[in-house]
Design a protein around this motif. Structure first.
Motif, PDB file in Angstrom:
ATOM      1  N   LEU A  54       0.814  -1.206   0.000  1.00 21.67           N
ATOM      2  CA  LEU A  54       0.000   0.000   0.000  1.00 21.67           C
ATOM      3  C   LEU A  54       0.856   1.269   0.000  1.00 21.67           C
ATOM      4  CD1 LEU A  54      -2.716  -1.085   2.556  1.00 21.67           C
ATOM      5  CD2 LEU A  54      -2.956  -0.903   0.093  1.00 21.67           C
ATOM      6  N   HIS A 110      -1.564  -9.302  -3.584  1.00 21.62           N
ATOM      7  CA  HIS A 110      -2.859  -9.151  -2.938  1.00 21.62           C
ATOM      8  C   HIS A 110      -3.674 -10.431  -2.949  1.00 21.62           C
ATOM      9  CE1 HIS A 110      -2.519  -4.551  -3.601  1.00 21.62           C
ATOM     10  NE2 HIS A 110      -2.016  -4.928  -2.440  1.00 21.62           N
ATOM     11  N   GLU A 129     -14.578   7.509   2.864  1.00 16.75           N
ATOM     12  CA  GLU A 129     -13.893   6.210   2.878  1.00 16.75           C
ATOM     13  C   GLU A 129     -12.471   6.329   3.404  1.00 16.75           C
ATOM     14  OE1 GLU A 129     -14.113   2.854   0.763  1.00 16.75           O
ATOM     15  OE2 GLU A 129     -15.834   3.319  -0.496  1.00 16.75           O
ATOM     16  N   ARG A 159     -12.690   6.884   7.322  1.00 15.87           N
ATOM     17  CA  ARG A 159     -13.063   5.714   8.123  1.00 15.87           C
ATOM     18  C   ARG A 159     -12.110   4.543   7.951  1.00 15.87           C
ATOM     19  NH1 ARG A 159     -19.591   5.865   8.021  1.00 15.87           N
ATOM     20  NH2 ARG A 159     -19.715   8.006   8.742  1.00 15.87           N
ATOM     21  N   GLY A 160     -11.121   4.694   7.092  1.00 16.40           N
ATOM     22  CA  GLY A 160     -10.102   3.651   6.968  1.00 16.40           C
ATOM     23  C   GLY A 160     -10.521   2.465   6.132  1.00 16.40           C
ATOM     24  N   THR A 161     -11.685   2.539   5.466  1.00 17.31           N
ATOM     25  CA  THR A 161     -12.101   1.400   4.656  1.00 17.31           C
ATOM     26  C   THR A 161     -11.325   1.347   3.348  1.00 17.31           C
ATOM     27  OG1 THR A 161     -13.920   2.805   3.961  1.00 17.31           O
ATOM     28  CG2 THR A 161     -14.412   1.107   5.556  1.00 17.31           C
ATOM     29  N   GLU A 177      -8.238   1.710   2.908  1.00 15.79           N
ATOM     30  CA  GLU A 177      -7.025   0.926   3.116  1.00 15.79           C
ATOM     31  C   GLU A 177      -7.311  -0.568   2.988  1.00 15.79           C
ATOM     32  OE1 GLU A 177      -5.224   2.215   6.727  1.00 15.79           O
ATOM     33  OE2 GLU A 177      -3.628   0.722   6.592  1.00 15.79           O
ATOM     34  N   ALA A 178      -8.416  -0.983   3.603  1.00 14.66           N
ATOM     35  CA  ALA A 178      -8.743  -2.411   3.556  1.00 14.66           C
ATOM     36  C   ALA A 178      -9.083  -2.844   2.135  1.00 14.66           C
ATOM     37  CB  ALA A 178      -9.904  -2.703   4.493  1.00 14.66           C
ATOM     38  N   ILE A 179      -9.852  -2.003   1.441  1.00 13.45           N
ATOM     39  CA  ILE A 179     -10.249  -2.347   0.074  1.00 13.45           C
ATOM     40  C   ILE A 179      -9.021  -2.464  -0.821  1.00 13.45           C
ATOM     41  CG2 ILE A 179     -11.351  -1.367  -1.979  1.00 13.45           C
ATOM     42  CD1 ILE A 179     -13.398  -2.462  -0.199  1.00 13.45           C
ATOM     43  N   MET A 180      -8.081  -1.546  -0.635  1.00 12.99           N
ATOM     44  CA  MET A 180      -6.919  -1.522  -1.513  1.00 12.99           C
ATOM     45  C   MET A 180      -5.994  -2.717  -1.302  1.00 12.99           C
ATOM     46  SD  MET A 180      -5.788   2.370  -1.889  1.00 12.99           S
ATOM     47  CE  MET A 180      -6.663   3.457  -2.994  1.00 12.99           C
ATOM     48  N   SER A 181      -6.120  -3.363  -0.149  1.00  8.51           N
ATOM     49  CA  SER A 181      -5.250  -4.511   0.087  1.00  8.51           C
ATOM     50  C   SER A 181      -5.829  -5.790  -0.505  1.00  8.51           C
ATOM     51  CB  SER A 181      -5.016  -4.692   1.583  1.00  8.51           C
ATOM     52  OG  SER A 181      -6.182  -5.191   2.185  1.00  8.51           O
ATOM     53  N   THR A 182      -7.000  -5.709  -1.125  1.00  7.77           N
ATOM     54  CA  THR A 182      -7.556  -6.894  -1.773  1.00  7.77           C
ATOM     55  C   THR A 182      -7.139  -6.913  -3.238  1.00  7.77           C
ATOM     56  OG1 THR A 182      -9.575  -5.839  -2.527  1.00  7.77           O
ATOM     57  CG2 THR A 182      -9.583  -6.686  -0.290  1.00  7.77           C
ATOM     58  N   GLN A 183      -7.626  -7.937  -3.954  1.00 13.25           N
ATOM     59  CA  GLN A 183      -7.220  -8.058  -5.361  1.00 13.25           C
ATOM     60  C   GLN A 183      -7.893  -7.048  -6.266  1.00 13.25           C
ATOM     61  OE1 GLN A 183      -7.589 -10.902  -3.317  1.00 13.25           O
ATOM     62  NE2 GLN A 183      -7.348 -12.638  -4.666  1.00 13.25           N
ATOM     63  N   ILE A 184      -8.796  -6.244  -5.727  1.00 12.84           N
ATOM     64  CA  ILE A 184      -9.550  -5.334  -6.592  1.00 12.84           C
ATOM     65  C   ILE A 184      -8.596  -4.458  -7.398  1.00 12.84           C
ATOM     66  CG2 ILE A 184      -9.770  -3.405  -4.959  1.00 12.84           C
ATOM     67  CD1 ILE A 184     -12.743  -3.282  -5.908  1.00 12.84           C
ATOM     68  N   LYS A 243      -3.494   2.636  -6.518  1.00 10.86           N
ATOM     69  CA  LYS A 243      -3.889   1.731  -5.445  1.00 10.86           C
ATOM     70  C   LYS A 243      -2.850   1.781  -4.338  1.00 10.86           C
ATOM     71  CE  LYS A 243      -5.487  -2.861  -5.026  1.00 10.86           C
ATOM     72  NZ  LYS A 243      -5.504  -4.196  -5.570  1.00 10.86           N
ATOM     73  N   ARG A 244      -2.601   2.956  -3.840  1.00 13.25           N
ATOM     74  CA  ARG A 244      -1.609   3.084  -2.799  1.00 13.25           C
ATOM     75  C   ARG A 244      -2.001   4.222  -1.886  1.00 13.25           C
ATOM     76  NH1 ARG A 244       2.429   3.445  -6.416  1.00 13.25           N
ATOM     77  NH2 ARG A 244       2.486   1.333  -7.202  1.00 13.25           N
ATOM     78  N   LEU A 245      -1.414   4.289  -0.717  1.00 14.78           N
ATOM     79  CA  LEU A 245      -1.824   5.287   0.252  1.00 14.78           C
ATOM     80  C   LEU A 245      -1.021   6.573   0.164  1.00 14.78           C
ATOM     81  CD1 LEU A 245      -2.197   2.908   3.295  1.00 14.78           C
ATOM     82  CD2 LEU A 245      -4.006   3.762   1.845  1.00 14.78           C
TER      83      LEU A 245
END
Lengths: 580, 378, 374
Positions: A64, A87, C204, C207-209, C211-218, C371-373
């Motif tokens: 990330l 991922h 988003e 609320r930190g969501t 970050e979680a979404i970006m760590s998936t394969q999406i 897709k990065r923070l």
């Protein structure tokens, strides 16, 4: 430094190769040339004080963040060039769990299942398994926002597991979560490891680090230690002692010990004091009460970072003693709070004496924050009364409130105001005027060493300083009673020790403390504890008394955490029996 | 003893007020957002939001080529409102110019136009207007009619018909001799922009504290709910008044809008006006859980308010049954006052006539906000 | 789009849709505010000037002056108050009860008969320039008309040389409602597309969501579309509501093609959404996001679109600015689609520029979202 990967029997899961990460708004690198090989199939702890770079490292592992220098390979996949493959094999749970609060439990699961490419035909069985695994089955259709902290944590874990990851990255999963949930989470993760998963778990709770197979110890962006926690603990072997002390004198004794040159660290554990000696430490013959104990990771951690902050509190020294007074500072009389049909607190009564530290413990959602809020006047009780220094919070609110200091969970200061402005504000609101006000602010700046930060925004302070400022703001008006709501949640051991040395000092001056906590080390500092479960008081007494009352044949000498869990399970089993 | 207590209370509230002002002023980005957008809006909107119709494009299909048609086109071309005249060789082209909005109005002369007039016969002039621009069409038709009427009278006179002399019409515009639109838009925008700011600042102040968890901190302090309310009201007032002062300075020195009335009257009525707005902001704040809800709630209030305030379109154009309801909008009253004081030097009595309704609204909105606050705290 | 997973896109889409349905504030903006605005434009705001309060100061009470009074009384533009007291009328002009005064001086008819100059005076309230201009034009028109009629009345055989034959296309009775209701759709679409989207993305992050979404394969493309489509559909639903209410309840004609309406709304929404995503990629603060959305989305749709205020009357710099903003193209298409039917020469260029802008905005925002923070 021990490179675990070279042992050969485990291949490397995550290979960290000379990683440096620089953020433009920081004056030092967040991570500075980190090298490590994290092994497969074990639980690796990521520990260190606040600002050490734990979250940054986890985010780099999850692909990330872009490293400034160096590379990370996870199961052989470069986190940047091969992030798609990465991922697919990692599960990541961020600090706030990453849940959508306006979606239900099952909707969150469904979303993450799709995003993790879980096969449609496996969905139903996986969800059933996950819900059972996390004991969330009864709450399948509840909105995630309405779950307790512990349940959110488990749901967050379940969501990150849906892709059947080989690597699981957890960022401080246990902050703000009660011991029961924490223990369950640990059990769940160990089960996963047995199935072959590799887990990286960042934490500031060092009892958790103790249970990891290996730990990476970070401080200010540098890797200080990498190896098994036992190995680090070994360094202080023969220097950790426990002493039985008279209950009344334990705080002043601890202070004395901590001010000794040859003592590195010390904490209160019920009626005992635990000490770590410096390498030069020699046991004097008259210290016959000193009992050698097995070192814990935390002992070694504090020793490794150069020892705790010392025992004296300048804050307390400058504070005038509270006059003796027969009126009890806190009285709860039949406090009851109902929300509709739901009784959050049921007929709670207790009295706290002057100069006492009183702890409210209980699982998330058990009602302890409801009681806490009624005691400091944030909630009106449905029935009963809350008195502070004899004043009813319902009637003479303003007068009663000048006697209260309040420090909330997340150090709720005004983040976009400077330190000076925060101090000005809180002193003003509490009615300090003119010369008196200036003197008090100066004192706080000196005591808490805030001078270099006076003009910085409170929101940008290092966590430790945030906490100092929060404490400063809540005690400037010299309250009789200090309310602390999970005061050291997510805070590293060094900062916590400093915090408690101030609290202990103030208590010696006659200030009364009301504290809620999920952290058992902290509960050990209390004179008395009330354990709240399902809105009622299920046990009240000193930490040792609570421990003793939970002693069983299986665990004859329980820790406070054991006692906590045993007592709650007892209530649960009684209820099940009644139901049958 | 009494005085000491009062002083203490005042110090508490003062600390809160200073904190609130710092909270919006200290952060660079939010400070920028307080100053830059209103300035840009004042400059762009003051020139944009008028119903005046200028730079009209006219399409002509002249099949006549005689003197009269040329003379009429010349006269139209000479009017200050018309800017572009396009000649089309056939009616189809002219019509498609209307279709595609190349021209707003088109006129067509039949081939016998000049011949008929010369022969003292009535001649038809076809005029086509674009009804998709209803306001502009209506106004352009007015302009054109005036030109036609004058031309008609002159032709008649030249034909030897005894016609009354054209009546001289003088006009005098009170308060704004050149009917300059800026005299209207600038004072109005001062009112609108300070309203927006007061609303945003109060609507977000509580929900932001709630999201950051600092609201509890305030509630456990010795401050009483009414003191917190005052502490939230005063900063919004101060900031909005400061902003309108800045905007007024620009109005007076950059745009040369006259100021004829009393500053004291203006500021005292502005305080009442802003109090009523702050009450609405606090009400929105008390029913919102998140900042997003406060922002969107502000929108749902502001959009209809501005539409019905008489700024975009005159209140007289509204149906009679609706007009009384506009009295419920504080800004309607303040528009009358601020324009009155800027341009007309209206008396204290006239100001009071529009101040008491705002005071009444303020009383209502503030007590409503206070009630909602208390209910959410209890 | 290699490896685009419809399933992941759809999962994200579904999530966003549920959130829209569950947050009362999205519902407010997409359905309550449009209804409120339709109601206000239908009943409240009107550009059709009628019954403007006008004072008539009759210092001359001869039949000639009376006949001029009648001329004023018979038009529907003015609500005339006749008075002989100058002071009264002027007071009423000052306090806003009258918008203009026509004064007929003492010797008006005498001078007129004698052929001497007989000037009339119109006094205006310059503090309301819109109305002042209107009063001036129409009062002049009434007077000139009356003057000619005075001549023709005495001579029935006399014809006016030029007879204007006026036709108003597309909206013969010049109802401003028929113009305003279609135009208001542009405002709603820019609120949904720009403001709502910018706020929702900022949430988003907060609320930190994210970050979680970006760590998936999406993939970015899946997330981008999954975020865009629900608000796109919400916009279309809101547009349908606006059109249905306008056409059925308020009898606004719809002469164009629904297909073109759909197409142009879609393109405009894409541009608005692109702008919203772009704003959200530059700031994660809701207050700042909303301020920028107002500046770049809401106000242009309101002021710089030709919706109420005529673009051609603006200073040329501001006119130039309107070409860079999508609302002017959309409002043109909307007003034409409702009132004039499909005119390709008008629709096509406007569609083209809107599409161009949508592509540019979407292009930049898709580039800006990684897709990065950091």
């Amino acid at each position: 430094m021990n490179r675990a990967s070279q042992q050969g029997d485990h291949k490397s899961a995550i290979h960290i190769n000379n990683i440096t990460k620089i953020f433009s708004d920081m004056d030092r690198p967040a991570l500075d040339q980190i090298n490590a090989s994290i092994r497969c199939g074990i639980m690796t702890g990521l520990v260190g004080p606040d600002g050490a770079g734990k979250t940054t490292l986890l985010r780099l592992m999850a692909g990330l963040l872009l490293p400034t220098k160096g590379t990370i390979e996870v199961m052989g996949f470069n986190t940047i060039t091969n992030s798609e493959r990465l991922h697919a094999i990692t599960g990541y749970m961020p600090q706030k769990f990453g849940l959508y609060e306006d979606l239900t439990v099952i909707e969150n699961l469904d979303l993450y299942a799709d995003l993790h490419d879980l096969k449609e035909k496996d969905k139903k069985s996986t969800f059933e398994r996950m819900l059972k695994f996390t004991s969330l089955t009864p709450f399948t259709h509840r909105l995630a926002g309405n779950l307790s902290g512990g349940m959110k944590q488990k749901l967050g874990l379940a969501c990150s597991l849906l892709g059947r990851p080989k690597i699981l990255l957890l960022d401080e999963p246990s902050v703000g979560v009660d011991p029961l949930s924490r223990r369950e989470l640990r059990k769940m993760v160990l089960e996963l490891i047995q199935q072959g998963m590799s887990v990286v778990w960042s934490t500031s709770y060092l009892d958790e680090a103790d249970k990891c197979h290996e730990v990476l110890l970070l401080n200010e962006g540098k890797l200080l230690f990498y190896g098994s926690p036992k190995e680090l603990s070994k360094r202080v072997e023969g220097r950790v002692f426990q002493i039985d002390v008279p209950l009344k004198k334990r705080r002043s004794l601890l202070k004395e010990f901590l001010n000794r040159e040859d003592i590195r660290d010390g904490v209160i554990q019920g009626s005992k004091v635990r000490l770590v000696g410096a390498p030069s430490f020699q046991l004097e013959p008259q210290d016959s009460k000193w009992q050698l104990v097995t070192p814990k990771f935390e002992d070694a951690f504090v020793d490794f970072l150069g020892g705790g902050p010392g025992g004296s509190s300048m804050l307390a020294e400058k504070m005038p003693s509270k006059k003796a007074n027969t009126i009890p500072p806190i009285q709860a009389e039949h406090l009851t709070k109902r929300f509709g049909n739901f009784t959050a607190a049921n007929n709670i009564s207790f009295t706290v004496q002057r100069g006492e530290i009183f702890g409210l413990l209980g699982p998330n959602g058990a009602g302890k924050s409801t009681i806490f809020k009624m005691l400091c006047g944030l909630l009106q009780p449905t029935e009963g009364k809350a008195l502070v220094s004899g004043l009813d919070l319902k009637r003479s609110t303003s007068k009663a409130r000048t006697k209260i200091g309040y420090m909330a969970q997340k150090f709720s200061l005004y983040g976009d105001l400077s330190v000076q402005e925060n101090l000005n504000f809180f002193s003003g609101v509490y009615g300090l005027i003119g010369h008196e006000r200036e003197k008090k602010i100066d004192q706080m700046v000196t005591v808490f060493d805030l001078f270099p930060y006076l003009d910085s925004n409170a929101g940008l302070l290092p966590l430790g300083y945030k906490q100092r400022l929060a404490l400063a703001c809540s005690v400037m008006h010299e309250p009789d009673v200090l309310f602390l709501d999970e005061p050291t949640s997510g805070v590293d051991p060094l900062t916590r020790r400093e915090f408690w040395s101030h609290i202990n000092g103030m208590v010696e001056k006659g200030v009364t403390i009301m504290v809620t906590t999920h952290f058992m080390e902290e509960a050990e500092y209390c004179d008395r504890i009330s354990l709240i479960y399902k809105g009622i008081n299920i046990a009240i007494g000193s930490p040792d008394y609570i421990k003793a009352s939970a002693s069983t044949k299986k665990i004859p000498d329980p820790t406070l955490e054991d006692a906590f869990i045993t007592l709650i399970e007892k209530i649960d089993s009684q209820e099940t029996r009644r139901d049958h | 003893m009494r005085i000491k207590k009062f002083k203490k209370t005042w110090y508490r509230i003062k600390a809160l007020i200073i904190k609130e002002i710092l909270a919006v002023w200290r952060d660079k980005k939010s400070r920028f957002m307080l100053i830059a957008p209103p300035l840009v809006q004042l400059i762009i909107l003051s020139h944009a939001a008028t119903l005046e119709v200028l730079n009209i494009s006219l399409g002509v299909n002249n099949q006549d080529n005689g003197w009269y048609s040329h003379e009429l086109i010349q006269r139209i071309n000479g009017s200050p409102y018309f800017k572009y005249v396009y000649e089309f060789h056939n009616p189809e082209d002219m019509h498609s110019a209307i279709d595609t909005q190349k021209v707003l109005i088109a006129i067509q002369f039949q081939s016998n136009f000049s011949r008929l007039i010369a022969a003292n016969q009535p001649a038809q002039l076809q005029i086509v207007l674009d009804g998709r621009k209803s306001n502009a069409s209506q106004i352009v038709m007015g302009y054109l009619n005036l030109i036609l009427q004058d031309f008609n009278v002159e032709i008649l006179k030249n034909q030897g018909v005894v016609v009354p002399e054209p009546i001289d019409i003088e006009f005098r515009s009170f308060f704004n001799p050149n009917i300059d639109y800026l005299y209207f838009t600038i004072p109005s925008l001062v009112a609108i922009l300070s309203m927006l700011l007061a609303l945003m600042v109060t609507a977000m102040s509580v929900s932001r504290e709630r999201e950051n968890g600092t609201f509890d901190q305030l509630l456990v302090s010795p401050l009483q709910p009414w003191q917190i309310l005052i502490g939230k009201m005063v900063p919004a007032l101060v900031i909005s008044i400061a902003e309108s002062t800045l905007l007024m300075i620009i109005a007076l020195f950059l745009f040369d809008v006259p100021f004829t009335g009393s500053l004291i009257l203006l500021y005292s009525s502005m305080i009442i006006f802003l109090l009523s707005i702050v009450g609405i902001g606090l009400f929105i704040s008390s029913i919102s859980h998140t900042q997003q809800q406060s922002i969107l709630g502000t929108f749902v209030f502001v959009t209809p308010t501005i539409l019905l305030s008489g700024y975009a379109t005159p209140i007289e154009n509204m149906p009679l049954w609706l007009q009384p309801f506009t009295n419920l909008l504080p800004i309607k009253h303040f528009f009358i006052i601020i324009k009155g004081i800027f341009l007309k030097n209206i008396s204290a009595t006239d100001v009071w006539l529009h101040t008491w309704p705002m005071a009444l609204i303020a009383l209502f909105t503030l007590s409503l906000a206070g009630f909602m606050f208390k209910r959410r705290l209890g | 789009m290699r490896g685009f997973s419809f399933r992941r896109f759809f999962a994200y889409f579904k999530k966003e849709g549920k959130q829209i349905l569950r947050d009362p504030s999205t519902f407010q903006i997409a359905f309550i505010l449009p209804l409120l605005m339709i109601f206000i434009f239908a009943y409240g705001v009107s550009l059709d000037a009628k019954n403007i309060p006008l004072g008539l100061l009759l210092e001359d009470t001869s039949p000639t002056a009376r006949s001029l009074e009648n001329a004023f009384l018979s038009t529907e533009y003015f609500k005339v108050t006749t008075s002989y007291n100058r002071k009264d009328l002027i007071n009423n002009l000052t306090n806003g009860h009258l918008r203009g005064i026509v004064t007929v001086p003492l010797n008006f008819s005498k001078n007129l008969l004698r052929g001497d100059p007989a000037p009339l005076q119109i006094l205006l309230d310059g503090s309301e320039p819109n109305t002042a201009h209107f009063v001036l034009n129409y009062a002049q028109g009434v007077i000139k008309n009356w003057n000619i009629q005075q001549a023709t009345a005495g001579n029935p055989s006399l014809n006016l040389p030029i007879n204007p034959e006026q036709r108003i296309w597309f909206n013969p009775s010049l109802k401003s409602r028929d113009v305003l209701l279609p135009g208001s759709i542009a405002i709603i679409m820019s609120l949904i597309g720009t403001l709502l989207t910018a706020l929702v993305v900022a949430r988003e992050w907060e609320r930190g969501t994210m970050e979680a979404i970006m760590s998936t394969q999406i993939r970015i493309s899946e997330m981008f579309l999954g975020k865009l489509l629900p608000y796109f559909l919400l916009g279309l639903a809101s547009m349908t509501l606006c059109v249905t209410f306008s056409v059925t309840l308020f009898a606004v004609p719809f002469r164009g093609s629904y297909l073109i309406l759909l197409l142009s709304t879609s393109i405009f929404l894409l541009a608005a959404l692109g702008l919203g995503l772009l704003i959200s990629s530059t700031t994660r603060n809701q207050f700042v996001a909303s301020q920028i959305s107002i500046m770049l989305g809401f106000l242009p749709a309101f002021i710089l679109s030709g919706f109420i205020f005529e673009i051609n009357s603006l200073p040329w710099i501001i006119q130039g600015l309107t070409y860079l903003l999508p609302p002017r193209y959309f409002v043109t298409i909307l007003q034409s689609s409702f009132l004039s039917g499909t005119i390709w020469e008008l629709i096509l260029p406007n569609l083209f520029f809107m599409l161009l802008m949508a592509l540019i905005l979407l292009g930049i925002s898709s580039k800006k979202i990684v897709k990065r923070l950091d």
